[in-house]
Design an enzyme around this catalytic site. Structure first.
Site, PDB file in Angstrom:
ATOM      1  N   HIS A   1       6.126  13.189  29.913  1.00  0.00           N
ATOM      2  CA  HIS A   1       5.620  14.566  30.009  1.00  0.00           C
ATOM      3  C   HIS A   1       4.537  14.722  28.929  1.00  0.00           C
ATOM      4  O   HIS A   1       4.614  14.079  27.879  1.00  0.00           O
ATOM      5  CB  HIS A   1       6.795  15.508  29.728  1.00  0.00           C
ATOM      6  CG  HIS A   1       6.526  16.956  29.947  1.00  0.00           C
ATOM      7  ND1 HIS A   1       5.894  17.743  29.016  1.00  0.00           N
ATOM      8  CD2 HIS A   1       6.812  17.765  30.992  1.00  0.00           C
ATOM      9  CE1 HIS A   1       5.818  18.989  29.487  1.00  0.00           C
ATOM     10  NE2 HIS A   1       6.361  19.024  30.680  1.00  0.00           N
TER      11      HIS A   1
ATOM     12  N   ASP B   1      13.570  11.898  24.926  1.00  0.00           N
ATOM     13  CA  ASP B   1      13.286  13.216  25.489  1.00  0.00           C
ATOM     14  C   ASP B   1      14.334  13.491  26.563  1.00  0.00           C
ATOM     15  O   ASP B   1      14.281  12.934  27.658  1.00  0.00           O
ATOM     16  CB  ASP B   1      11.860  13.205  26.070  1.00  0.00           C
ATOM     17  CG  ASP B   1      11.527  14.500  26.807  1.00  0.00           C
ATOM     18  OD1 ASP B   1      12.438  15.338  26.982  1.00  0.00           O
ATOM     19  OD2 ASP B   1      10.363  14.664  27.206  1.00  0.00           O
TER      20      ASP B   1
ATOM     21  N   GLN C   1      15.198  16.460  30.838  1.00  0.00           N
ATOM     22  CA  GLN C   1      15.633  16.378  32.237  1.00  0.00           C
ATOM     23  C   GLN C   1      16.972  15.666  32.413  1.00  0.00           C
ATOM     24  O   GLN C   1      17.456  15.544  33.537  1.00  0.00           O
ATOM     25  CB  GLN C   1      14.559  15.669  33.084  1.00  0.00           C
ATOM     26  CG  GLN C   1      13.251  16.414  33.182  1.00  0.00           C
ATOM     27  CD  GLN C   1      13.368  17.755  33.890  1.00  0.00           C
ATOM     28  OE1 GLN C   1      14.309  18.015  34.636  1.00  0.00           O
ATOM     29  NE2 GLN C   1      12.414  18.633  33.635  1.00  0.00           N
TER      30      GLN C   1
ATOM     31  N   LYS D   1      16.605  24.646  30.413  1.00  0.00           N
ATOM     32  CA  LYS D   1      16.800  23.690  31.518  1.00  0.00           C
ATOM     33  C   LYS D   1      18.289  23.426  31.761  1.00  0.00           C
ATOM     34  O   LYS D   1      18.656  22.725  32.680  1.00  0.00           O
ATOM     35  CB  LYS D   1      16.095  22.365  31.208  1.00  0.00           C
ATOM     36  CG  LYS D   1      14.620  22.565  30.921  1.00  0.00           C
ATOM     37  CD  LYS D   1      13.730  21.593  31.585  1.00  0.00           C
ATOM     38  CE  LYS D   1      12.338  21.665  30.989  1.00  0.00           C
ATOM     39  NZ  LYS D   1      11.314  21.880  32.011  1.00  0.00           N
TER      40      LYS D   1
ATOM     41  N   CYS E   1       2.780  18.286  34.559  1.00  0.00           N
ATOM     42  CA  CYS E   1       2.566  17.948  33.132  1.00  0.00           C
ATOM     43  C   CYS E   1       2.803  16.465  32.872  1.00  0.00           C
ATOM     44  O   CYS E   1       3.352  16.101  31.820  1.00  0.00           O
ATOM     45  CB  CYS E   1       3.453  18.781  32.218  1.00  0.00           C
ATOM     46  SG  CYS E   1       3.088  20.525  32.279  1.00  0.00           S
TER      47      CYS E   1
HETATM   48  N1  PMP Z   1       9.829  16.722  28.612  1.00  0.00           N
HETATM   49  C1  PMP Z   1      10.203  16.728  29.885  1.00  0.00           C
HETATM   50  C2  PMP Z   1      10.663  15.444  30.511  1.00  0.00           C
HETATM   51  C3  PMP Z   1      10.173  17.916  30.612  1.00  0.00           C
HETATM   52  O1  PMP Z   1      10.550  17.925  31.893  1.00  0.00           O
HETATM   53  C4  PMP Z   1       9.744  19.108  29.984  1.00  0.00           C
HETATM   54  C5  PMP Z   1       9.666  20.422  30.743  1.00  0.00           C
HETATM   55  N2  PMP Z   1       9.061  20.338  31.998  1.00  0.00           N
HETATM   56  C6  PMP Z   1       9.369  19.054  28.646  1.00  0.00           C
HETATM   57  C7  PMP Z   1       9.433  17.847  27.998  1.00  0.00           C
HETATM   58  C8  PMP Z   1       8.914  20.269  27.912  1.00  0.00           C
HETATM   59  O2  PMP Z   1       9.957  21.187  27.810  1.00  0.00           O
HETATM   60  P1  PMP Z   1       9.697  22.657  27.260  1.00  0.00           P
HETATM   61  O3  PMP Z   1       8.535  23.199  28.031  1.00  0.00           O
HETATM   62  O4  PMP Z   1      10.967  23.385  27.552  1.00  0.00           O
HETATM   63  O5  PMP Z   1       9.413  22.543  25.808  1.00  0.00           O
END
Ligand code: PMP
Length: 403
Positions: free
Chosen positions: A122, A199, A202, A225, A361
């Site tokens: 991401h 990270d 997910q 999430k 993203c």
């Molecule tokens: N890493 C991953 C794998 C994600 O899916 C996301 C959210 N789509 C993020 C980081 C960022 O999370 P947040 O916007 O809640 O900070």
């Protein structure tokens, strides 16, 4: 017994109609819906215990502090961290990674040092490191993907050098819903004495996380999430490592003494929690974790995996269907023929189906596939087989319109 109807009854928003049709919410990888107990925990905290934490001698401040610290303990238990000191509340995954990039970076990264990430990250696990590259002259080494879009372990082992300082990779791809064998990747990094950040944005809502078993040095996730509120998240870090790092932000709470000549910093976890924390968010996140535990994370995982297999089988019957990676229980990314993902998403929306389209993203991954983006359906504990059928019927209908 996994009682889907009973679970759904706990989520008020699932009763909504969209354009006169029942909401089919399949955008859970972006954010999950909130059960009533989480919504009520926020109202209850502001109604009955609101006061700033840690600094007050008065009754309400002490109750708010107890609840905030109790929330930390419940997070600690949920991920099996060794101590409360290792659980830092942040705004979410993004802030947790930026904190590590900045503080670990300040302390341990210098010109020419290397950080290993992967092609499927991401943006929030790419850009903070690129900012460190600009500031400090560090270099990024990127794990390539195999033909089946999994992380190339053999290539990974060749990326280590004398200059490798950290590995930072995702547990589960937010695009492909595909889980990486991170334990193996952590063990390899540790054999080179390199720490690893996982990270978990997910993975946290979809599988049991035990940070000690994984032996992750850092593990980060977002409350929203996992059925909790927005604006709250967690950085888990091994105590010794966190202790050795510089603070992230300066301000109240993170200090022991402040003099113009010299300031000393607070102990963990407060050293990394400058300013008034989102104590209401933390209290509500703990409520979300209790809710997940009451349903059972293993039961949730089993349901989501079966639903994914069912949906994949049905999707594969649609002519022109192309599925990316090997989804294993959280999300499915796909394209149908030449239909642009944004068109498909917009038309599905008119049927009450909420899915996400675009690069999610993760532009380097989308570029790797050489496509404009994907359509992504992502699951949560409350999604049903009927919803999967509605999705498949909706896609089939849209595909016919484009024939
Ligand atoms: N890493 C991953 C794998 C994600 O899916 C996301 C959210 N789509 C993020 C980081 C960022 O999370 P947040 O916007 O809640 O900070």
């Amino acid at each position: 017994m996994y009682d889907l109807q009973e679970i759904r009854n706990e989520f008020p928003i699932l009763q909504r109609q969209i354009y006169g049709k029942p909401l089919v919410y399949l955008d859970n990888a972006a954010t999950t819906q909130k059960p009533r107990c989480v919504i009520e925990a926020i109202t209850e905290a502001y109604t009955n215990v609101n006061a700033n934490v840690h600094r007050g001698v008065h009754f309400l401040s002490q109750r708010a502090t107890e609840q905030y610290e109790d929330a930390r303990e419940r997070v600690r238990r949920f991920i099996n961290a060794k101590s409360r000191q290792e659980v830092i509340f942040t705004r979410g995954t993004t802030e947790s990674i930026n904190l590590v990039a900045s503080s670990f970076g300040d302390t341990f990264l210098g010109e020419g040092d290397e950080v290993i990430i992967s092609t499927m990250e991401h943006h929030s696990n790419i850009v903070p490191w690129q900012l460190q590259a600009q500031r400090k002259g560090i270099k990024l080494r990127v794990i390539p993907l195999r033909e089946d879009a999994s992380l190339d372990k053999e290539a990974y082992t060749t990326l280590f050098s004398e200059k490798t300082r950290l590995v930072s990779i995702t547990h589960t791809s937010n695009v492909m819903g595909m889980t990486n064998p991170v334990k193996e990747f952590i063990d390899i990094a540790h054999s080179h004495n390199v720490p690893v950040l996982i990270d978990g944005a997910q993975s946290i809502p979809h599988k049991k996380i035990d940070v000690q078993e994984l032996d992750a040095d850092f593990f980060v996730f977002s409350g929203h999430k996992i059925y909790g509120p927005t604006g709250i998240g967690v950085l888990y870090g091994k105590e010794e490592l966190l202790n050795s790092m510089n603070p992230y932000q300066g301000g109240g709470e993170m200090i022991q003494t402040v003099r113009f000549e010299k300031t000393t910093f607070n102990e963990l976890p407060y050293k990394f929690e400058a300013g008034t924390p989102d104590y209401v968010g933390a209290i509500a996140l703990a409520q979300a974790i209790d809710f997940v535990e009451s349903v059972g994370i293993e039961q949730i995982a089993a349901h989501e995996q079966q639903l994914t297999i069912y949906t994949l089988d049905k999707l594969r019957e649609i002519p022109g269907m192309r599925i990316f990676g090997k989804p294993d229980g959280s999300a499915i990314s796909f394209l149908v023929g030449d239909i642009h993902p944004a068109d498909l998403g917009t038309l599905l929306d008119r049927l009450g189906i909420a899915i996400r389209t675009g690069h999610h993203c993760a532009q380097p991954l989308i570029d790797h596939f050489g496509i404009p983006g994907t359509v992504r359906a992502s699951f949560a504990m409350y999604n049903t087989y009927e919803e999967a059928d509605t999705l498949v019927a909706g896609i089939t209908r849209v595909a016919k319109m484009f024939e």
